[in-house]
Enzyme design. Structure first.
Site, mmCIF file in Angstrom:
data_model
loop_
_atom_site.group_PDB
_atom_site.id
_atom_site.type_symbol
_atom_site.label_atom_id
_atom_site.label_comp_id
_atom_site.label_asym_id
_atom_site.label_seq_id
_atom_site.Cartn_x
_atom_site.Cartn_y
_atom_site.Cartn_z
ATOM 1 N N LYS A 154 27.893 -10.116 6.226
ATOM 2 C CA LYS A 154 28.441 -9.826 7.565
ATOM 3 C C LYS A 154 27.828 -8.544 8.124
ATOM 4 C CE LYS A 154 32.712 -9.716 6.060
ATOM 5 N NZ LYS A 154 32.487 -10.011 4.620
ATOM 6 N N ARG A 204 41.645 -10.363 9.603
ATOM 7 C CA ARG A 204 41.508 -10.921 8.266
ATOM 8 C C ARG A 204 42.768 -11.655 7.848
ATOM 9 N NH1 ARG A 204 37.503 -6.984 6.011
ATOM 10 N NH2 ARG A 204 37.103 -7.546 3.866
ATOM 11 N N ARG A 232 24.315 -4.316 -4.748
ATOM 12 C CA ARG A 232 24.318 -3.672 -3.418
ATOM 13 C C ARG A 232 24.375 -2.154 -3.575
ATOM 14 N NH1 ARG A 232 28.736 -4.997 1.130
ATOM 15 N NH2 ARG A 232 30.188 -4.592 -0.582
ATOM 16 N N ARG A 279 29.289 1.080 -4.229
ATOM 17 C CA ARG A 279 30.681 1.152 -3.771
ATOM 18 C C ARG A 279 31.654 0.928 -4.927
ATOM 19 N NH1 ARG A 279 31.304 -2.456 1.661
ATOM 20 N NH2 ARG A 279 33.160 -3.161 0.552
ATOM 21 N N ARG A 306 38.753 -9.261 -4.780
ATOM 22 C CA ARG A 306 38.472 -9.369 -3.334
ATOM 23 C C ARG A 306 38.205 -10.818 -2.951
ATOM 24 N NH1 ARG A 306 33.624 -5.534 -2.980
ATOM 25 N NH2 ARG A 306 33.554 -6.093 -0.789
HETATM 26 P P1 AP5 Z 1 26.639 -7.132 3.212
HETATM 27 O O1 AP5 Z 1 25.968 -7.364 4.521
HETATM 28 O O2 AP5 Z 1 26.971 -5.732 2.840
HETATM 29 O O3 AP5 Z 1 27.928 -8.098 3.073
HETATM 30 P P2 AP5 Z 1 29.338 -8.023 3.774
HETATM 31 O O4 AP5 Z 1 29.744 -9.437 4.065
HETATM 32 O O5 AP5 Z 1 29.343 -7.061 4.914
HETATM 33 O O6 AP5 Z 1 30.177 -7.495 2.523
HETATM 34 P P3 AP5 Z 1 31.391 -6.476 2.403
HETATM 35 O O7 AP5 Z 1 31.618 -6.344 0.912
HETATM 36 O O8 AP5 Z 1 31.155 -5.198 3.134
HETATM 37 O O9 AP5 Z 1 32.526 -7.266 3.041
HETATM 38 P P4 AP5 Z 1 34.023 -7.089 2.779
HETATM 39 O O10 AP5 Z 1 34.560 -7.981 3.816
HETATM 40 O O11 AP5 Z 1 34.516 -7.337 1.406
HETATM 41 O O12 AP5 Z 1 34.207 -5.517 2.885
HETATM 42 P P5 AP5 Z 1 34.732 -4.573 4.047
HETATM 43 O O13 AP5 Z 1 33.910 -3.374 4.017
HETATM 44 O O14 AP5 Z 1 34.927 -5.321 5.332
HETATM 45 O O15 AP5 Z 1 25.707 -7.795 2.073
HETATM 46 C C1 AP5 Z 1 26.070 -7.702 0.711
HETATM 47 C C2 AP5 Z 1 24.816 -7.514 -0.170
HETATM 48 O O16 AP5 Z 1 24.023 -8.705 -0.103
HETATM 49 C C3 AP5 Z 1 23.890 -6.380 0.307
HETATM 50 O O17 AP5 Z 1 23.308 -5.806 -0.821
HETATM 51 C C4 AP5 Z 1 22.818 -7.091 1.166
HETATM 52 O O18 AP5 Z 1 21.580 -6.395 1.157
HETATM 53 C C5 AP5 Z 1 22.726 -8.440 0.472
HETATM 54 N N1 AP5 Z 1 22.457 -9.547 1.370
HETATM 55 C C6 AP5 Z 1 22.959 -9.734 2.628
HETATM 56 N N2 AP5 Z 1 22.525 -10.911 3.137
HETATM 57 C C7 AP5 Z 1 21.754 -11.476 2.150
HETATM 58 C C8 AP5 Z 1 21.026 -12.701 2.053
HETATM 59 N N3 AP5 Z 1 21.015 -13.594 3.068
HETATM 60 N N4 AP5 Z 1 20.346 -12.954 0.911
HETATM 61 C C9 AP5 Z 1 20.370 -12.071 -0.130
HETATM 62 N N5 AP5 Z 1 21.032 -10.891 -0.082
HETATM 63 C C10 AP5 Z 1 21.720 -10.600 1.034
HETATM 64 O O19 AP5 Z 1 36.206 -4.262 3.526
HETATM 65 C C11 AP5 Z 1 36.422 -3.464 2.386
HETATM 66 C C12 AP5 Z 1 37.907 -3.238 2.181
HETATM 67 O O20 AP5 Z 1 38.477 -2.579 3.346
HETATM 68 C C13 AP5 Z 1 38.767 -4.494 2.012
HETATM 69 O O21 AP5 Z 1 38.757 -4.953 0.666
HETATM 70 C C14 AP5 Z 1 40.140 -3.970 2.446
HETATM 71 O O22 AP5 Z 1 40.735 -3.195 1.423
HETATM 72 C C15 AP5 Z 1 39.811 -3.032 3.610
HETATM 73 N N6 AP5 Z 1 39.826 -3.723 4.907
HETATM 74 C C16 AP5 Z 1 38.779 -3.887 5.769
HETATM 75 N N7 AP5 Z 1 39.153 -4.590 6.857
HETATM 76 C C17 AP5 Z 1 40.472 -4.882 6.694
HETATM 77 C C18 AP5 Z 1 41.414 -5.614 7.460
HETATM 78 N N8 AP5 Z 1 41.083 -6.213 8.617
HETATM 79 N N9 AP5 Z 1 42.680 -5.722 6.988
HETATM 80 C C19 AP5 Z 1 43.055 -5.128 5.840
HETATM 81 N N10 AP5 Z 1 42.204 -4.440 5.048
HETATM 82 C C20 AP5 Z 1 40.916 -4.312 5.463
#
Ligand code: AP5
Length: 218
Positions: A13, A88, A123, A156, A167
């Site tokens: 994402k 979410r 990552r 992270r 997660r």
């Molecule tokens: P990356 O682009 O970083 O993936 P992502 O989908 O953004 O992953 P996140 O782990 O950041 O998502 P998340 O939803 O768990 O975390 P968030 O920060 O929102 O890519 C991942 C890896 O793969 C990278 O190394 C990249 O280079 C590689 N890659 C990408 N595309 C690729 C491809 N096509 N092929 C190969 N490799 C690839 O949330 C974290 C925490 O915050 C949650 O657990 C929760 O505690 C809290 N939180 C956030 N939002 C909320 C909410 N709305 N409500 C409640 N709690 C929340």
């Protein structure tokens, strides 16, 4: 253009959002990045956030809804935005709708759990900017350092097993019903346009598929 990117942790994402937001000239709003910034700034929200995030569970809805609505009311969001990580839960989605905020596109990146685990364990991130790397697929020019600032990259705290698995469980429990919620809205009212993309493909191929879908349905 108001876009919501959905998909499991590690589905790409953040990676896709950066390029898309730049191309469409809209802000990329990542609740995860906002929370990590609050942790760096040691705010009260940051202290709460750290506890939940390190356990791999979601923060309470009211906290996140308030933070995101405040962000969406800013001037730069007037002509659209790309939301990454919010809503979410159904409660968060209803809060958006109740505030009169309409989403044009919901794009779901589909990636199997096994690929997610491989991606997240390799990552590395630059916390201050949210720039994301992968040791194999998207490595930094100099090992361990951010391409733009040269500052150190980190692994992270929620990117270690068993937090990754936790997660993923949270995602399947909370976000799968949310996807059904948007699909059903789309069927009833034609909006938001809801579409799935195979996220288990090279980064550029995923980007091209997303752009293609937006063009086709736009
Ligand atoms: P990356 O682009 O970083 O993936 P992502 O989908 O953004 O992953 P996140 O782990 O950041 O998502 P998340 O939803 O768990 O975390 P968030 O920060 O929102 O890519 C991942 C890896 O793969 C990278 O190394 C990249 O280079 C590689 N890659 C990408 N595309 C690729 C491809 N096509 N092929 C190969 N490799 C690839 O949330 C974290 C925490 O915050 C949650 O657990 C929760 O505690 C809290 N939180 C956030 N939002 C909320 C909410 N709305 N409500 C409640 N709690 C929340």
């Amino acid at each position: 253009m108001r876009i919501l990117l959905l998909g499991p942790p590690g589905s790409g994402k953040g990676t896709q959002a950066k390029g898309l937001a730049e191309m469409l000239n809209i802000p990329h709003i990542s609740t995860g990045d906002m929370l990590r910034q609050a942790i760096i700034n040691q705010t009260a929200l940051g202290q709460d956030a750290k506890r939940y995030m390190n356990q791999g569970v979601l923060l309470p809805d009211p906290l996140i809804i308030e933070m995101t609505q405040r962000r969406l009311s800013k001037q730069d969001c007037q002509s659209g935005w790309l939301l990454d990580g919010f809503p979410r839960t159904i409660v968060q989605a209803e809060a958006l709708a109740d505030a009169g905020i309409v989403i044009d596109y919901v794009i779901i990146l589909e990636v199997p759990d096994v690929a997610v685990i491989h991606r997240l364990s390799q990552r590395r991130v630059h916390l201050a900017s949210g720039r994301v790397y992968h040791l194999t697929y998207c490595p930094p020019r100099e090992p361990g350092k951010d391409d733009e600032t040269g500052e150190p990259l980190i692994h992270r705290e929620d990117d270690y097993e068993p937090t990754i698995q936790k997660r993923l469980n949270v995602y399947h429990a909370q976000v799968t019903p949310l996807i059904e919620f948007y699909r059903s809205l789309s069927k009833q009212h034609g909006q938001p346009k809801t579409m799935s993309v195979n996220g288990d493909a090279p980064i550029e191929a995923v980007r091209d598929s997303v752009i293609q879908l937006i063009k086709q349905t736009g």
